[in-house]
Design a protein around this motif. Structure first.
Motif, PDB file in Angstrom:
ATOM      1  N   MET A 173      90.223  48.918 -14.785  1.00  0.00           N
ATOM      2  CA  MET A 173      88.924  49.585 -14.755  1.00  0.00           C
ATOM      3  C   MET A 173      89.063  50.991 -15.348  1.00  0.00           C
ATOM      4  SD  MET A 173      86.438  50.405 -11.468  1.00  0.00           S
ATOM      5  CE  MET A 173      86.272  48.689 -11.014  1.00  0.00           C
ATOM      6  N   ASN A 174      88.279  51.287 -16.399  1.00  0.00           N
ATOM      7  CA  ASN A 174      88.376  52.603 -17.017  1.00  0.00           C
ATOM      8  C   ASN A 174      87.563  53.642 -16.229  1.00  0.00           C
ATOM      9  OD1 ASN A 174      85.625  52.341 -17.791  1.00  0.00           O
ATOM     10  ND2 ASN A 174      86.211  51.354 -19.712  1.00  0.00           N
ATOM     11  N   ASP A 175      87.636  54.897 -16.669  1.00  0.00           N
ATOM     12  CA  ASP A 175      86.994  55.986 -15.924  1.00  0.00           C
ATOM     13  C   ASP A 175      85.480  55.811 -15.866  1.00  0.00           C
ATOM     14  OD1 ASP A 175      89.433  57.123 -15.449  1.00  0.00           O
ATOM     15  OD2 ASP A 175      89.302  58.591 -17.078  1.00  0.00           O
ATOM     16  N   LEU A 176      84.860  55.415 -16.983  1.00  0.00           N
ATOM     17  CA  LEU A 176      83.414  55.228 -17.001  1.00  0.00           C
ATOM     18  C   LEU A 176      82.991  54.147 -16.015  1.00  0.00           C
ATOM     19  CD1 LEU A 176      80.603  55.766 -18.191  1.00  0.00           C
ATOM     20  CD2 LEU A 176      81.136  54.078 -19.968  1.00  0.00           C
ATOM     21  N   GLU A 177      83.711  53.035 -16.004  1.00  0.00           N
ATOM     22  CA  GLU A 177      83.382  51.949 -15.078  1.00  0.00           C
ATOM     23  C   GLU A 177      83.552  52.387 -13.631  1.00  0.00           C
ATOM     24  OE1 GLU A 177      84.379  47.196 -14.388  1.00  0.00           O
ATOM     25  OE2 GLU A 177      85.278  48.300 -16.055  1.00  0.00           O
ATOM     26  N   LYS A 178      84.567  53.197 -13.344  1.00  0.00           N
ATOM     27  CA  LYS A 178      84.769  53.703 -11.991  1.00  0.00           C
ATOM     28  C   LYS A 178      83.599  54.579 -11.558  1.00  0.00           C
ATOM     29  CE  LYS A 178      89.844  53.718 -11.958  1.00  0.00           C
ATOM     30  NZ  LYS A 178      91.051  54.588 -11.950  1.00  0.00           N
ATOM     31  N   VAL A 179      83.169  55.487 -12.460  1.00  0.00           N
ATOM     32  CA  VAL A 179      82.061  56.399 -12.138  1.00  0.00           C
ATOM     33  C   VAL A 179      80.784  55.611 -11.881  1.00  0.00           C
ATOM     34  CG1 VAL A 179      80.572  58.223 -13.056  1.00  0.00           C
ATOM     35  CG2 VAL A 179      83.049  58.369 -13.351  1.00  0.00           C
ATOM     36  N   TYR A 180      80.487  54.651 -12.776  1.00  0.00           N
ATOM     37  CA  TYR A 180      79.242  53.903 -12.603  1.00  0.00           C
ATOM     38  C   TYR A 180      79.306  52.971 -11.401  1.00  0.00           C
ATOM     39  CZ  TYR A 180      74.999  51.339 -13.439  1.00  0.00           C
ATOM     40  OH  TYR A 180      73.753  50.779 -13.285  1.00  0.00           O
ATOM     41  N   THR A 181      80.461  52.376 -11.158  1.00  0.00           N
ATOM     42  CA  THR A 181      80.605  51.489 -10.000  1.00  0.00           C
ATOM     43  C   THR A 181      80.346  52.251  -8.702  1.00  0.00           C
ATOM     44  OG1 THR A 181      82.191  50.063 -11.143  1.00  0.00           O
ATOM     45  CG2 THR A 181      82.193  49.985  -8.739  1.00  0.00           C
ATOM     46  N   GLU A 182      80.847  53.475  -8.609  1.00  0.00           N
ATOM     47  CA  GLU A 182      80.602  54.274  -7.416  1.00  0.00           C
ATOM     48  C   GLU A 182      79.127  54.618  -7.292  1.00  0.00           C
ATOM     49  OE1 GLU A 182      82.180  58.332  -5.183  1.00  0.00           O
ATOM     50  OE2 GLU A 182      82.784  57.921  -7.249  1.00  0.00           O
ATOM     51  N   ARG A 183      78.504  55.000  -8.413  1.00  0.00           N
ATOM     52  CA  ARG A 183      77.068  55.298  -8.398  1.00  0.00           C
ATOM     53  C   ARG A 183      76.272  54.062  -7.995  1.00  0.00           C
ATOM     54  NH1 ARG A 183      73.940  58.031 -13.500  1.00  0.00           N
ATOM     55  NH2 ARG A 183      74.990  59.868 -12.641  1.00  0.00           N
ATOM     56  N   TYR A 184      76.642  52.920  -8.560  1.00  0.00           N
ATOM     57  CA  TYR A 184      75.946  51.662  -8.303  1.00  0.00           C
ATOM     58  C   TYR A 184      76.036  51.279  -6.828  1.00  0.00           C
ATOM     59  CZ  TYR A 184      74.904  46.630  -8.820  1.00  0.00           C
ATOM     60  OH  TYR A 184      74.367  45.373  -8.696  1.00  0.00           O
ATOM     61  N   ASN A 185      77.236  51.325  -6.281  1.00  0.00           N
ATOM     62  CA  ASN A 185      77.451  50.866  -4.904  1.00  0.00           C
ATOM     63  C   ASN A 185      76.925  51.834  -3.851  1.00  0.00           C
ATOM     64  OD1 ASN A 185      78.745  48.432  -5.612  1.00  0.00           O
ATOM     65  ND2 ASN A 185      80.723  49.458  -5.833  1.00  0.00           N
ATOM     66  N   LYS A 186      76.994  53.122  -4.123  1.00  0.00           N
ATOM     67  CA  LYS A 186      76.662  54.110  -3.097  1.00  0.00           C
ATOM     68  C   LYS A 186      75.228  54.623  -3.158  1.00  0.00           C
ATOM     69  CE  LYS A 186      81.287  56.023  -2.270  1.00  0.00           C
ATOM     70  NZ  LYS A 186      82.102  57.277  -2.255  1.00  0.00           N
ATOM     71  N   HIS A 187      74.630  54.617  -4.350  1.00  0.00           N
ATOM     72  CA  HIS A 187      73.381  55.344  -4.483  1.00  0.00           C
ATOM     73  C   HIS A 187      72.205  54.562  -5.081  1.00  0.00           C
ATOM     74  CE1 HIS A 187      75.756  58.833  -3.422  1.00  0.00           C
ATOM     75  NE2 HIS A 187      76.535  58.643  -4.462  1.00  0.00           N
ATOM     76  N   LEU A 188      72.472  53.727  -6.089  1.00  0.00           N
ATOM     77  CA  LEU A 188      71.365  53.186  -6.871  1.00  0.00           C
ATOM     78  C   LEU A 188      70.454  52.254  -6.082  1.00  0.00           C
ATOM     79  CD1 LEU A 188      72.815  52.579 -10.453  1.00  0.00           C
ATOM     80  CD2 LEU A 188      71.704  54.596  -9.481  1.00  0.00           C
ATOM     81  N   PHE A 189      70.999  51.449  -5.185  1.00  0.00           N
ATOM     82  CA  PHE A 189      70.145  50.528  -4.424  1.00  0.00           C
ATOM     83  C   PHE A 189      69.177  51.300  -3.524  1.00  0.00           C
ATOM     84  CE2 PHE A 189      73.486  47.539  -5.621  1.00  0.00           C
ATOM     85  CZ  PHE A 189      72.742  46.412  -5.950  1.00  0.00           C
ATOM     86  N   GLY A 190      69.684  52.355  -2.882  1.00  0.00           N
ATOM     87  CA  GLY A 190      68.815  53.157  -2.027  1.00  0.00           C
ATOM     88  C   GLY A 190      67.728  53.859  -2.806  1.00  0.00           C
ATOM     89  N   ILE A 191      68.084  54.395  -3.986  1.00  0.00           N
ATOM     90  CA  ILE A 191      67.092  55.068  -4.822  1.00  0.00           C
ATOM     91  C   ILE A 191      66.055  54.067  -5.317  1.00  0.00           C
ATOM     92  CG2 ILE A 191      66.759  56.328  -6.984  1.00  0.00           C
ATOM     93  CD1 ILE A 191      69.526  57.575  -6.527  1.00  0.00           C
ATOM     94  N   CYS A 192      66.503  52.853  -5.672  1.00  0.00           N
ATOM     95  CA  CYS A 192      65.565  51.813  -6.121  1.00  0.00           C
ATOM     96  C   CYS A 192      64.535  51.501  -5.041  1.00  0.00           C
ATOM     97  CB  CYS A 192      66.322  50.551  -6.500  1.00  0.00           C
ATOM     98  SG  CYS A 192      67.099  50.612  -8.123  1.00  0.00           S
ATOM     99  N   LYS A 193      64.992  51.386  -3.803  1.00  0.00           N
ATOM    100  CA  LYS A 193      64.066  51.090  -2.705  1.00  0.00           C
ATOM    101  C   LYS A 193      63.045  52.207  -2.548  1.00  0.00           C
ATOM    102  CE  LYS A 193      62.493  49.067   1.043  1.00  0.00           C
ATOM    103  NZ  LYS A 193      61.509  50.098   1.473  1.00  0.00           N
ATOM    104  N   GLU A 194      63.501  53.450  -2.606  1.00  0.00           N
ATOM    105  CA  GLU A 194      62.585  54.585  -2.468  1.00  0.00           C
ATOM    106  C   GLU A 194      61.620  54.649  -3.653  1.00  0.00           C
ATOM    107  OE1 GLU A 194      62.238  56.580   0.129  1.00  0.00           O
ATOM    108  OE2 GLU A 194      63.787  55.425   1.176  1.00  0.00           O
ATOM    109  N   LEU A 195      62.107  54.342  -4.854  1.00  0.00           N
ATOM    110  CA  LEU A 195      61.247  54.365  -6.033  1.00  0.00           C
ATOM    111  C   LEU A 195      60.177  53.282  -5.943  1.00  0.00           C
ATOM    112  CD1 LEU A 195      60.567  55.421  -8.864  1.00  0.00           C
ATOM    113  CD2 LEU A 195      62.247  53.793  -9.780  1.00  0.00           C
ATOM    114  N   GLU A 196      60.566  52.100  -5.480  1.00  0.00           N
ATOM    115  CA  GLU A 196      59.585  51.026  -5.321  1.00  0.00           C
ATOM    116  C   GLU A 196      58.487  51.433  -4.349  1.00  0.00           C
ATOM    117  OE1 GLU A 196      59.559  46.504  -3.551  1.00  0.00           O
ATOM    118  OE2 GLU A 196      61.206  47.065  -4.904  1.00  0.00           O
TER     119      GLU A 196
END
Length: 210
Positions: free
Chosen positions: A1-24
């Motif tokens: 896993m390269n650095d970009l994938e690590k950064v996005y994976t952390e963003r994806y797992n920790k933050h994006l689902f919660g933000i999506c729910k609030e945006l909806e």
């Protein structure tokens, strides 16, 4: 896993689902008085799709994204499915009261002899109301993509994406491509017909506020 994938994976797992729910929830609130919306959905861009997009090149073979984590604007996607084509622009105009657009285009085929993808695609700034104010810079995307489609546009584009998109289309025979175009023409005709009938027989559409 390269650095970009690590950064996005952390963003994806920790933050994006919660933000999506609030945006909806935020979009639902903005459109709470609008009738004939079939569904409102949000989703984070998958890790695989993000990494694939980060590798995109232009016609000259140069990288499209030098800073993918900040430049890719559809890490969060929202979709509004409505009944009639007359609703698409009305909903977009209403959302302009609460959201700041960065880019907007109505997707249509290149020629009137072709039938293809239709829809309203927009890039908006992510409203601060959908995430905690103490989020660290770089954790939250700046933008989100919004698609507004009719039910026929949505159904056809989903099937087309599965059957006729990217490499799959290249393997289709001319007759298969004609069949794909035929289904698109049918969907366009159904949309046109229902929109025309709604304009003639429904009188309960509120005026768009400005």
């Amino acid at each position: 896993m390269n650095d970009l994938e690590k950064v996005y994976t952390e963003r994806y797992n920790k933050h994006l689902f919660g933000i999506c729910k609030e945006l909806e929830d935020y979009i639902r609130l903005c459109l709470r008085d609008v009738s004939r919306i079939d569904r409102i959905t949000t989703r984070p861009k998958s890790i695989k799709s993000f990494i694939e997009k980060s590798k995109s090149t232009d016609n000259a073979g140069d990288k499209k994204y030098l800073d993918p984590i900040n430049q890719i604007q559809d890490q969060i996607g929202a979709r509004i499915i409505t009944f009639y084509t007359r609703d698409v622009e009305r909903i977009y105009e209403l959302l302009l009261e609460s959201l700041k657009p960065i880019e907007q285009k109505n997707r249509i085929p290149d020629s009137e002899w072709e039938f293809g993808y239709f829809g309203n695609h927009s890039i908006f700034l992510l409203p601060t109301e959908v995430y905690e104010s103490d989020f660290e810079p770089g954790v939250v995307p700046q933008f989100f993509e919004l698609q507004i489609k009719t039910m026929f546009q949505h159904a056809w584009s989903e099937a087309n994406h599965d059957l006729g998109y990217k490499n799959i289309e290249a393997s289709m025979s001319p007759n298969d491509k004609r069949l794909l175009a035929f289904t698109s023409a049918q969907a366009w005709g159904a949309d046109f017909t229902f929109n025309d009938l709604s304009a003639k027989h429904l009188s309960d559409y509120p005026e768009t506020k400005h």
